[in-house]
Design a protein around this motif. Structure first.
Motif, mmCIF file in Angstrom:
data_model
loop_
_atom_site.group_PDB
_atom_site.id
_atom_site.type_symbol
_atom_site.label_atom_id
_atom_site.label_comp_id
_atom_site.label_asym_id
_atom_site.label_seq_id
_atom_site.Cartn_x
_atom_site.Cartn_y
_atom_site.Cartn_z
ATOM 1 N N ASN A 26 1.917 -6.506 -26.316
ATOM 2 C CA ASN A 26 3.069 -5.869 -26.962
ATOM 3 C C ASN A 26 2.999 -5.922 -28.482
ATOM 4 O O ASN A 26 3.850 -5.329 -29.149
ATOM 5 C CB ASN A 26 4.391 -6.470 -26.463
ATOM 6 C CG ASN A 26 4.476 -7.969 -26.705
ATOM 7 O OD1 ASN A 26 3.895 -8.498 -27.648
ATOM 8 N ND2 ASN A 26 5.224 -8.659 -25.846
ATOM 9 N N ASP A 28 3.891 -7.881 -30.646
ATOM 10 C CA ASP A 28 5.071 -8.355 -31.361
ATOM 11 C C ASP A 28 4.839 -9.653 -32.121
ATOM 12 O O ASP A 28 5.634 -9.992 -33.011
ATOM 13 C CB ASP A 28 6.249 -8.532 -30.390
ATOM 14 C CG ASP A 28 6.690 -7.216 -29.788
ATOM 15 O OD1 ASP A 28 6.486 -6.172 -30.438
ATOM 16 O OD2 ASP A 28 7.224 -7.212 -28.665
ATOM 17 N N THR A 50 -0.830 -2.341 -36.929
ATOM 18 C CA THR A 50 0.456 -2.776 -36.392
ATOM 19 C C THR A 50 1.586 -2.350 -37.328
ATOM 20 O O THR A 50 1.391 -2.158 -38.533
ATOM 21 C CB THR A 50 0.492 -4.299 -36.236
ATOM 22 O OG1 THR A 50 0.330 -4.912 -37.521
ATOM 23 C CG2 THR A 50 -0.613 -4.770 -35.308
ATOM 24 N N VAL A 69 9.345 2.153 -30.044
ATOM 25 C CA VAL A 69 9.381 0.705 -29.796
ATOM 26 C C VAL A 69 9.919 0.449 -28.389
ATOM 27 O O VAL A 69 11.022 0.854 -28.047
ATOM 28 C CB VAL A 69 10.256 -0.014 -30.839
ATOM 29 C CG1 VAL A 69 10.404 -1.495 -30.476
ATOM 30 C CG2 VAL A 69 9.653 0.141 -32.231
ATOM 31 N N ASN A 74 7.096 -4.638 -32.693
ATOM 32 C CA ASN A 74 5.948 -3.900 -33.230
ATOM 33 C C ASN A 74 5.425 -2.813 -32.293
ATOM 34 O O ASN A 74 5.533 -2.913 -31.067
ATOM 35 C CB ASN A 74 4.787 -4.856 -33.521
ATOM 36 C CG ASN A 74 5.019 -5.698 -34.765
ATOM 37 O OD1 ASN A 74 5.884 -5.388 -35.581
ATOM 38 N ND2 ASN A 74 4.252 -6.754 -34.918
ATOM 39 N N VAL A 75 4.832 -1.814 -32.906
ATOM 40 C CA VAL A 75 3.962 -0.860 -32.220
ATOM 41 C C VAL A 75 2.632 -0.865 -32.965
ATOM 42 O O VAL A 75 2.494 -1.478 -34.020
ATOM 43 C CB VAL A 75 4.561 0.572 -32.244
ATOM 44 C CG1 VAL A 75 5.871 0.614 -31.475
ATOM 45 C CG2 VAL A 75 4.747 1.080 -33.675
ATOM 46 N N ASP A 168 2.839 1.220 -27.507
ATOM 47 C CA ASP A 168 3.427 -0.087 -27.238
ATOM 48 C C ASP A 168 3.157 -0.474 -25.793
ATOM 49 O O ASP A 168 2.891 0.385 -24.940
ATOM 50 C CB ASP A 168 4.935 -0.062 -27.508
ATOM 51 C CG ASP A 168 5.510 -1.445 -27.807
ATOM 52 O OD1 ASP A 168 4.755 -2.434 -27.778
ATOM 53 O OD2 ASP A 168 6.725 -1.535 -28.083
ATOM 54 N N ASP A 169 3.204 -1.777 -25.549
ATOM 55 C CA ASP A 169 3.085 -2.364 -24.208
ATOM 56 C C ASP A 169 1.912 -1.779 -23.416
ATOM 57 O O ASP A 169 2.089 -1.081 -22.406
ATOM 58 C CB ASP A 169 4.390 -2.186 -23.441
ATOM 59 C CG ASP A 169 5.475 -3.134 -23.941
ATOM 60 O OD1 ASP A 169 5.340 -3.647 -25.060
ATOM 61 O OD2 ASP A 169 6.470 -3.353 -23.219
#
Length: 209
Positions: A26, A28, A50, A69, A74-75, A168-169
């Motif tokens: 992710n 983050d 990032t 997001v 973060n992305v 993301d993710d």
């Protein structure tokens, strides 16, 4: 679809970490506006940066970066709207990810799964610019996945423009098999395709109802 040229960028094979077991990244826990580090979550990155778009002083709050997001904060995005890649010396499966166009409606993202420098699968994506779009990839294992974006028109109300996208993710899983050492000696760490043929056809017609 036309064949696209590939450019291999040279690095050091010995610096490449191996792919981890199944995991969702992710981003983050990384800093904002920094290159996605090689080895993060067992994966390597080319031309991904990032970003914390919501906490960036409001400069990017009105963009697909902020809309993209999924897990705060973060992305990652393709720097300068250029091709970007995930890669590893060990084969892996790209299971899924969330993708958002940063500035453009009708953006096209060409995703290419690679083994030893040869494309083994591809998928053409058309992400939203106002919400993350979930994509799953029921594809064969690869040692690199390359993203090339092009086309589209600026989303009304967004201040910026360009063929950027946010991710993301991302979920990866490890796979059996390691690329041939000779092939990695030729490709090494940082290879990425350059979709020059697609980029020359930057403008894509978009029809509104």
């Amino acid at each position: 679809m036309k064949k696209f040229g590939f450019v291999l960028f040279v690095s050091t094979l010995g610096l490449l970490p191996t792919t981890a077991n199944a995991a969702t990244l992710n981003f983050d826990d990384l800093g904002s506006f920094a290159s996605a580090p090689n080895g993060y979550g067992g994966m390597n990155f080319y031309n991904f940066t990032t970003m914390d778009p919501v906490g960036s002083g409001g400069q990017l709050a009105n963009s697909g970066y902020a809309a993209g997001v999924v897990s705060p904060k973060n992305v990652i995005f393709n720097s300068f709207a250029n091709p970007a890649a995930f890669y590893s010396p060990s084969k892996f499966l790209l299971k899924s990810l969330y993708l958002t166009a940063a500035w453009r409606d009708g953006l096209i993202v060409y995703v290419s799964g690679m083994v030893n420098g040869a494309e083994v699968w591809n998928q053409i994506l058309a992400p939203s610019s106002t919400a993350p779009t979930f994509y799953s990839f029921n594809k064969s294992s690869v040692d690199a996945v390359v993203f090339t974006s092009f086309g589209g028109v600026q989303h009304a109300g967004y201040d910026g423009d360009g063929a950027h996208f946010a991710i993301d993710d991302v979920t990866f899983a490890s796979a059996n098999g390691v690329p041939e050492p000779a092939a990695w000696a030729m490709m090494l760490a940082g290879f990425v395709l350059v979709g020059s043929a697609m980029r020359r056809r930057e403008k894509v017609a978009v029809t509104y109802a």
